[in-house]
Design a protein around this motif. Structure first.
Motif, PDB file in Angstrom:
ATOM      1  N   HIS A 189      10.050  31.408  39.493  1.00 16.93           N
ATOM      2  CA  HIS A 189       9.742  30.393  40.510  1.00 16.93           C
ATOM      3  C   HIS A 189       9.940  30.897  41.937  1.00 16.93           C
ATOM      4  O   HIS A 189       9.229  30.495  42.838  1.00 16.93           O
TER       5      HIS A 189
ATOM      6  N   HIS B 171      15.137  30.501  39.725  1.00 13.62           N
ATOM      7  CA  HIS B 171      14.796  31.421  38.634  1.00 13.62           C
ATOM      8  C   HIS B 171      13.646  32.329  39.090  1.00 13.62           C
ATOM      9  O   HIS B 171      12.788  31.922  39.864  1.00 13.62           O
TER      10      HIS B 171
ATOM     11  N   HIS C  75      13.905  25.750  42.172  1.00 13.25           N
ATOM     12  CA  HIS C  75      15.160  26.386  41.763  1.00 13.25           C
ATOM     13  C   HIS C  75      14.981  27.896  41.851  1.00 13.25           C
ATOM     14  O   HIS C  75      13.882  28.376  42.115  1.00 13.25           O
TER      15      HIS C  75
ATOM     16  N   ASP D  48      11.313  22.871  36.579  1.00 12.53           N
ATOM     17  CA  ASP D  48      11.635  22.984  35.150  1.00 12.53           C
ATOM     18  C   ASP D  48      12.456  21.804  34.639  1.00 12.53           C
ATOM     19  O   ASP D  48      12.957  21.832  33.515  1.00 12.53           O
TER      20      ASP D  48
ATOM     21  N   HIS E 146      18.865  21.769  34.563  1.00 16.55           N
ATOM     22  CA  HIS E 146      18.333  23.087  34.190  1.00 16.55           C
ATOM     23  C   HIS E 146      19.088  24.154  34.982  1.00 16.55           C
ATOM     24  O   HIS E 146      19.529  25.161  34.425  1.00 16.55           O
TER      25      HIS E 146
HETATM   26 ZN   LIG Z   1      13.846  27.754  35.345  1.00 14.82          ZN
END
Ligand SMILES: [Zn+2]
Ligand SMILES: [Zn+2]
Length: 317
Positions: free
Chosen positions: A69, A66, A64, A183, A164
């Motif tokens: 990451h 974020h 994902h 996550d 998430h």
């Molecule tokens: Zn995350």
């Protein structure tokens, strides 16, 4: 097909993030760590210990978008001479043209977040953005649900596991039922269903918690023996975690319904009561958590939802 976890430090409260090296052609990493010097060093060290270097990487797959990451994805791609970057199309955090402030702002206003708080959240968000580079839309490829990431001696099945974030993905090695889940699955904490616009209709909120429950159940159908999460230790007993998550979600739902009280409340008011004294990014996560649980309670017919001006008020039935 060897999976090598590499722990990467982050400047965030959550602590280190896990990057997974798939040490087989085409050499692939799943997630990258944030854009910091410490993270690059840790990644280089981890690759070296496994007998590789950044220039060996052919494929960068993101669970994902974020910052912890995806932050290094662009610089790694450049250093590895245009390694392929793959991410689900419903992710937006990494895009130049990411779903922007206005859409998020509308969601925060509807959740009852006061104007001055939205300004603060915006400033905080800008601070977090420095930990990731962004991409033009033609610089990354899509991850399709149920498609396979092929390797020389096997494959990983891509499983879209929204919750998430809308485009979160997990990767399943069916031969031994090992899952890399980002996550979506964290050993010690219940992942936060982050407040996001719906990728298919950005005027709406993404039904993050309802989707998350489906994702958890879907992963369960693989009867995993080992789940590698985005942070912390791997999970060996997925059923135990699954049941614990479900209980935690049910308990939280009961407490948000109580906090709505007889007069009704906005998500912001519920968040303030649920997490008094939170600060910084935690205020945003607290609102996300409140909205997610209130929306699910509403969807399940346990709360009413009324709009007044631009705000939404949850009410008892
Ligand atoms: Zn995350
Ligand atoms: Zn994370």
């Amino acid at each position: 097909m060897k999976i090598v976890p590499i722990s990467i430090p982050t400047p965030f409260y959550i602590g280190p993030v896990n990057v997974y090296l798939i040490a087989e052609d085409p050499i692939t990493i799943i997630d990258t760590g944030p854009k910091t010097k410490e993270a690059v060093t840790a990644l280089r060290d981890g690759l070296r210990a496994a007998g590789f270097k950044v220039s060996d990487i052919r494929r960068i797959v993101l669970t994902h978008a974020h910052e912890d990451h995806c932050g290094l994805a662009r610089s790694l791609r450049d250093e590895a001479k245009n390694a392929q970057v793959l991410i689900h199309e419903w992710e937006t955090g990494h895009r130049h043209s990411r779903l922007e402030y206005e859409e998020h702002r509308t969601l925060l206003v509807r959740a009852g977040v006061p104007d001055e708080e939205i300004v603060r959240l915006r400033r905080m968000y800008e601070g977090v953005r420095q930990y990731a580079d962004s991409f033009a839309d033609n610089e990354h490829g899509p991850l399709w649900d149920n498609a396979e990431l092929e390797f020389e001696s096997g494959s990983l099945r891509i499983v879209h596991t929204p919750g998430h974030t809308p485009g979160s993905c997990s990767f399943v090695r069916e031969a031994d039922r090992t899952i890399i889940a980002g996550d979506c699955v964290l050993k010690r904490i219940t992942p936060n269903p982050v407040l996001s616009p719906d990728p298919l209709d950005p005027k709406k909120r993404f039904p993050s918690l309802a989707e998350y429950l489906v994702s958890l159940a879907r992963l369960r159908t693989f009867a995993p023996t080992l789940v590698y999460g985005g942070h912390g230790d791997p999970v060996h007993d997925y059923d135990e975690l699954f049941n614990r998550y479900i209980r935690a979600i049910q308990e939280r739902q009961q407490s948000v319904i109580k906090l709505v009280g007889n007069d009704g409340a906005t998500a912001w008011e519920v968040a303030q009561k649920m997490f008094p004294g939170t600060d910084d990014v935690h205020r945003f996560l607290a609102v996300s958590e409140a909205v997610a649980h209130l929306d699910l309670a509403h969807t399940e017919g346990k709360l009413a939802l009324e709009s007044s001006n631009t705000r939404e008020i949850y009410k008892p039935l």
